[in-house]
Design a protein around this motif. Structure first.
Motif, mmCIF file in Angstrom:
data_model
loop_
_atom_site.group_PDB
_atom_site.id
_atom_site.type_symbol
_atom_site.label_atom_id
_atom_site.label_comp_id
_atom_site.label_asym_id
_atom_site.label_seq_id
_atom_site.Cartn_x
_atom_site.Cartn_y
_atom_site.Cartn_z
ATOM 1 N N ASN A 9 135.579 70.795 62.501
ATOM 2 C CA ASN A 9 135.009 70.700 61.157
ATOM 3 C C ASN A 9 135.730 69.645 60.328
ATOM 4 O O ASN A 9 136.717 69.940 59.664
ATOM 5 N N GLY A 10 135.264 68.415 60.373
ATOM 6 C CA GLY A 10 135.826 67.348 59.543
ATOM 7 C C GLY A 10 136.859 66.505 60.257
ATOM 8 O O GLY A 10 137.262 66.785 61.376
ATOM 9 N N ALA A 11 137.267 65.461 59.576
ATOM 10 C CA ALA A 11 138.269 64.548 60.126
ATOM 11 C C ALA A 11 139.593 65.298 60.301
ATOM 12 O O ALA A 11 139.917 66.186 59.512
ATOM 13 N N PRO A 12 140.352 64.972 61.343
ATOM 14 C CA PRO A 12 141.604 65.682 61.591
ATOM 15 C C PRO A 12 142.717 65.236 60.664
ATOM 16 O O PRO A 12 142.642 64.176 60.048
ATOM 17 N N GLY A 13 143.737 66.054 60.596
ATOM 18 C CA GLY A 13 144.972 65.675 59.927
ATOM 19 C C GLY A 13 145.847 64.975 60.955
ATOM 20 O O GLY A 13 145.397 64.092 61.675
ATOM 21 N N LYS A 14 147.071 65.445 61.103
ATOM 22 C CA LYS A 14 148.014 64.836 62.037
ATOM 23 C C LYS A 14 147.702 65.252 63.471
ATOM 24 O O LYS A 14 147.459 66.414 63.764
ATOM 25 N N ILE A 15 147.715 64.284 64.391
ATOM 26 C CA ILE A 15 147.526 64.533 65.818
ATOM 27 C C ILE A 15 148.779 64.062 66.542
ATOM 28 O O ILE A 15 149.213 62.929 66.357
ATOM 29 N N THR A 16 149.358 64.936 67.361
ATOM 30 C CA THR A 16 150.524 64.554 68.161
ATOM 31 C C THR A 16 150.310 64.968 69.609
ATOM 32 O O THR A 16 149.620 65.937 69.901
ATOM 33 N N TYR A 17 150.913 64.197 70.511
ATOM 34 C CA TYR A 17 150.882 64.517 71.935
ATOM 35 C C TYR A 17 152.284 64.314 72.475
ATOM 36 O O TYR A 17 152.830 63.213 72.377
ATOM 37 N N GLY A 18 152.869 65.372 72.987
ATOM 38 C CA GLY A 18 154.243 65.274 73.495
ATOM 39 C C GLY A 18 155.215 64.877 72.400
ATOM 40 O O GLY A 18 156.201 64.204 72.655
ATOM 41 N N GLY A 19 154.926 65.263 71.164
ATOM 42 C CA GLY A 19 155.809 64.967 70.035
ATOM 43 C C GLY A 19 155.577 63.611 69.388
ATOM 44 O O GLY A 19 156.170 63.304 68.365
ATOM 45 N N GLU A 20 154.720 62.765 69.975
ATOM 46 C CA GLU A 20 154.453 61.439 69.416
ATOM 47 C C GLU A 20 153.108 61.423 68.712
ATOM 48 O O GLU A 20 152.132 61.998 69.192
ATOM 49 N N SER A 21 153.051 60.732 67.596
ATOM 50 C CA SER A 21 151.832 60.651 66.793
ATOM 51 C C SER A 21 150.743 59.852 67.505
ATOM 52 O O SER A 21 151.014 58.837 68.136
#
Length: 52
Positions: A9-21
């Motif tokens: 639902n809507g644009a995401p906030g912060k996205i991280t993978y393995g601790g990296e943005s």
């Protein structure tokens, strides 16, 4: 590699993978899906997506 989350639902906030943005994402308003492009060398790790 890419990951698609449906019924988002809507644009995401912060996205991280393995601790990296992660900055590569696309929200499709017509299908309410969020597609995230992970780094080419992604090998395991935890994907975290925060809503706004």
């Amino acid at each position: 590699m890419q990951v698609t989350i449906f019924d988002w639902n809507g644009a995401p906030g912060k996205i991280t993978y393995g601790g990296e943005s992660i900055a590569n994402s696309r929200f499709d308003e017509a299908t309410h899906s969020l597609t995230i492009l992970l780094p080419e060398k992604a090998e395991g790790g935890e994907l975290e997506v925060a809503g706004r």
